[in-house]
Motif scaffolding. Structure first.
Motif, PDB file in Angstrom:
ATOM      1  N   GLY A 104       0.817  -1.205   0.000  1.00  0.00           N
ATOM      2  CA  GLY A 104       0.000   0.000   0.000  1.00  0.00           C
ATOM      3  C   GLY A 104       0.846   1.248   0.000  1.00  0.00           C
ATOM      4  N   HIS A 105       0.174   2.361   0.094  1.00  0.00           N
ATOM      5  CA  HIS A 105       0.823   3.663   0.158  1.00  0.00           C
ATOM      6  C   HIS A 105       0.676   4.171   1.585  1.00  0.00           C
ATOM      7  CE1 HIS A 105       1.364   4.004  -4.183  1.00  0.00           C
ATOM      8  NE2 HIS A 105       0.212   3.361  -4.262  1.00  0.00           N
ATOM      9  N   TYR A 106       1.783   4.379   2.244  1.00  0.00           N
ATOM     10  CA  TYR A 106       1.780   4.859   3.622  1.00  0.00           C
ATOM     11  C   TYR A 106       2.253   6.302   3.627  1.00  0.00           C
ATOM     12  CZ  TYR A 106       1.454  -0.124   4.531  1.00  0.00           C
ATOM     13  OH  TYR A 106       1.054  -1.442   4.547  1.00  0.00           O
ATOM     14  N   LEU A 107       1.530   7.165   4.322  1.00  0.00           N
ATOM     15  CA  LEU A 107       1.837   8.592   4.294  1.00  0.00           C
ATOM     16  C   LEU A 107       2.643   9.072   5.489  1.00  0.00           C
ATOM     17  CD1 LEU A 107      -1.566   9.886   2.866  1.00  0.00           C
ATOM     18  CD2 LEU A 107       0.548   9.296   1.637  1.00  0.00           C
ATOM     19  N   PHE A 165       3.353   3.351   8.213  1.00  0.00           N
ATOM     20  CA  PHE A 165       4.136   2.264   7.625  1.00  0.00           C
ATOM     21  C   PHE A 165       4.405   1.177   8.657  1.00  0.00           C
ATOM     22  CE2 PHE A 165       8.418   0.450   6.997  1.00  0.00           C
ATOM     23  CZ  PHE A 165       8.162  -0.297   5.859  1.00  0.00           C
ATOM     24  N   TRP A 191      14.902  -2.255  -1.305  1.00  0.00           N
ATOM     25  CA  TRP A 191      14.233  -0.982  -1.067  1.00  0.00           C
ATOM     26  C   TRP A 191      14.926   0.093  -1.886  1.00  0.00           C
ATOM     27  CZ3 TRP A 191      13.959  -0.726   5.031  1.00  0.00           C
ATOM     28  CH2 TRP A 191      13.074  -1.706   5.493  1.00  0.00           C
ATOM     29  N   ARG A 204      10.221   8.893   0.184  1.00  0.00           N
ATOM     30  CA  ARG A 204       9.505   7.823  -0.515  1.00  0.00           C
ATOM     31  C   ARG A 204      10.363   6.575  -0.507  1.00  0.00           C
ATOM     32  NH1 ARG A 204       8.249   8.106  -6.858  1.00  0.00           N
ATOM     33  NH2 ARG A 204      10.360   8.861  -6.654  1.00  0.00           N
ATOM     34  N   ARG A 248      10.218   2.550  -2.295  1.00  0.00           N
ATOM     35  CA  ARG A 248       9.588   1.463  -3.044  1.00  0.00           C
ATOM     36  C   ARG A 248      10.233   0.189  -2.542  1.00  0.00           C
ATOM     37  NH1 ARG A 248      10.810   4.065  -8.309  1.00  0.00           N
ATOM     38  NH2 ARG A 248      12.098   2.214  -8.559  1.00  0.00           N
TER      39      ARG A 248
END
Length: 94
Positions: A3-6, A11, A63, A74, A76
């Motif tokens: 997912g996308h954690y802000l 996270f 990563w 950011r 990935r």
């Protein structure tokens, strides 16, 4: 866990907190290589962990980390998601 954690907190709650429920001693990440160029880094890691049911969770990770003004902005992450799915199938979170 994908997912996308802000935030760092989000996270951790979405990944390591869940892993901690099925891996009694945590993911036990070990860094293998780090390559840094400009405002990016590539980090290769592996885990040597054992799940509640005895399943070995020896996963590998890559990563790609992006920095801005000295802060991570950011990441990935690449890993064996099939192994993660099996981990949670065999060790369901209550």
């Amino acid at each position: 866990m994908a997912g996308h954690y802000l935030s760092k907190k989000a996270f951790i709650e979405g990944t390591f907190a869940k892993l901690g429920q099925v891996l009694p001693n945590g993911a036990q990440l070990h860094t293998e290589n780090v390559i840094v160029e400009g405002d990016q880094a590539v980090v290769e890691l592996h885990s040597l962990a054992t799940a509640r049911n005895g399943m070995r969770f020896d996963n590998r990770y890559c990563w790609v980390v992006y920095f801005q003004d000295g802060l991570i902005v950011r990441v990935r992450a690449y890993l064996d998601s099939t192994m993660v799915a099996r981990l949670f199938e065999e060790n369901p979170i209550a």
